[in-house]
Scaffold this motif. Sequence first.
Motif, PDB file in Angstrom:
ATOM      1  N   GLY A  31       0.829  -1.199   0.000  1.00 14.03           N
ATOM      2  CA  GLY A  31       0.000   0.000   0.000  1.00 14.03           C
ATOM      3  C   GLY A  31       0.861   1.245   0.000  1.00 14.03           C
ATOM      4  N   PRO A  82       0.600   4.462   6.193  1.00  9.49           N
ATOM      5  CA  PRO A  82      -0.451   4.281   7.210  1.00  9.49           C
ATOM      6  C   PRO A  82      -1.443   5.435   7.223  1.00  9.49           C
ATOM      7  N   GLU A 141      -4.023   2.921  11.386  1.00 11.76           N
ATOM      8  CA  GLU A 141      -2.734   2.216  11.385  1.00 11.76           C
ATOM      9  C   GLU A 141      -1.741   2.937  12.291  1.00 11.76           C
ATOM     10  N   ASN A 152       3.848  -1.216   3.291  1.00 21.68           N
ATOM     11  CA  ASN A 152       3.565   0.079   2.678  1.00 21.68           C
ATOM     12  C   ASN A 152       4.857   0.690   2.154  1.00 21.68           C
TER      13      ASN A 152
HETATM   14  N1  URA Z   1      -3.777   2.709   3.236  1.00 27.35           N
HETATM   15  C1  URA Z   1      -2.524   2.315   2.921  1.00 27.35           C
HETATM   16  O1  URA Z   1      -2.029   2.568   1.839  1.00 27.35           O
HETATM   17  N2  URA Z   1      -1.870   1.630   3.830  1.00 27.35           N
HETATM   18  C2  URA Z   1      -2.353   1.306   5.020  1.00 27.35           C
HETATM   19  O2  URA Z   1      -1.665   0.658   5.782  1.00 27.35           O
HETATM   20  C3  URA Z   1      -3.666   1.724   5.313  1.00 27.35           C
HETATM   21  C4  URA Z   1      -4.368   2.414   4.413  1.00 27.35           C
END
Ligand code: URA
Length: 316
Positions: free
Chosen positions: A173, A176, A180, A213
């Motif tokens: 991803g 956070p 998160e 991430n």
């Molecule tokens: N969106 C992200 O890209 N990463 C996360 O950990 C939570 C939401």
Amino acid sequence: MNEDLSILISELREQVLYLQELGVTSLNADLPEIKVQSPKSKIQNPKSEFVVPDIPIIQKTEPQKVENPQSSIRNSNSPLLSRLPKLSEVSAQKDFPTPIQPRVEVMPKKPVEISPTETLFGDISQTLPESNETLADIKAEIGPDCTRCTLCEKRTQVVNSVGKPTAKLMFIGEAPGADEDAKGEPFVGRAGQLLNKIIEAIGMKREDVFIGNVNRCRPPQNRQPLPDEVVHCKPFLLREIAIVRPKVIVVLGNTACQNLLDTKVGITKLRGNFQDYFGVKVMPTFHPAYLLRDPSKKRETWEDMKNVRDYLNSLE
Ligand code: URA
Ligand code: URA
């Protein structure tokens, strides 16, 4: 049962399921279930809330060899089948999403413009470098009080990657969000809940995969991480990839996709087609937070995830 009839019913079910995926609700697939099981298919597709189909999915005999995902049934002249609406008629109806474009190759070649040039490992290697470190080494090196970039000023804590150290499937991803940042674990908020469903939709569990991430500290107002923030954090993720050595990496949304593949090409263009990261297949798809804002895009992510599932099955 007569073999031809079995195949016919199988195809009929497939057609009904496909129409249901497109959003048709007035049909049901309440026919005898005849699964044509691929010998290689290990990961089953359970019922899932992630996509609408609330019914078992028929496994194609050999998914890799399907040249046109629009089943042959749609070209059939059988009187039984002629009672079903044609796809073109269905999609012409108001409020129906456009039908899935036939994808000629299940796993298309990577576009030539995608070529990782400035990765941690240089641009020559075609395979991931060997790694002699552990995930714990990386976490320790980052440390709980990392100040390598200015995101440290507003964050509550560093949010490290989680998951199975030998996972075949990895999700990446952006950075956070509030949940998160509070909890110290990636993808635990609403987008995380949807990611869990996406994982379950292909018959896996969150604990089976690895989740990370591009950046590990929450950017203020959830803005995208800036290049001078990415440059400090991304190398740790790349080192984790070299340790975990997944078979497929799913990059969620633009930030993850563009930063892993070192490309400016957008997610809408790249999604659905496997890319390459040092010999690892990379599937770009929409970010779950984007799917929450536009649920009609879930169908595309479902298509992408089925290709991921089929590729992982083909390795068994
Ligand atoms: N969106 C992200 O890209 N990463 C996360 O950990 C939570 C939401
Ligand atoms: N833009 C993104 O960053 N991610 C998506 O998934 C879609 C658009």
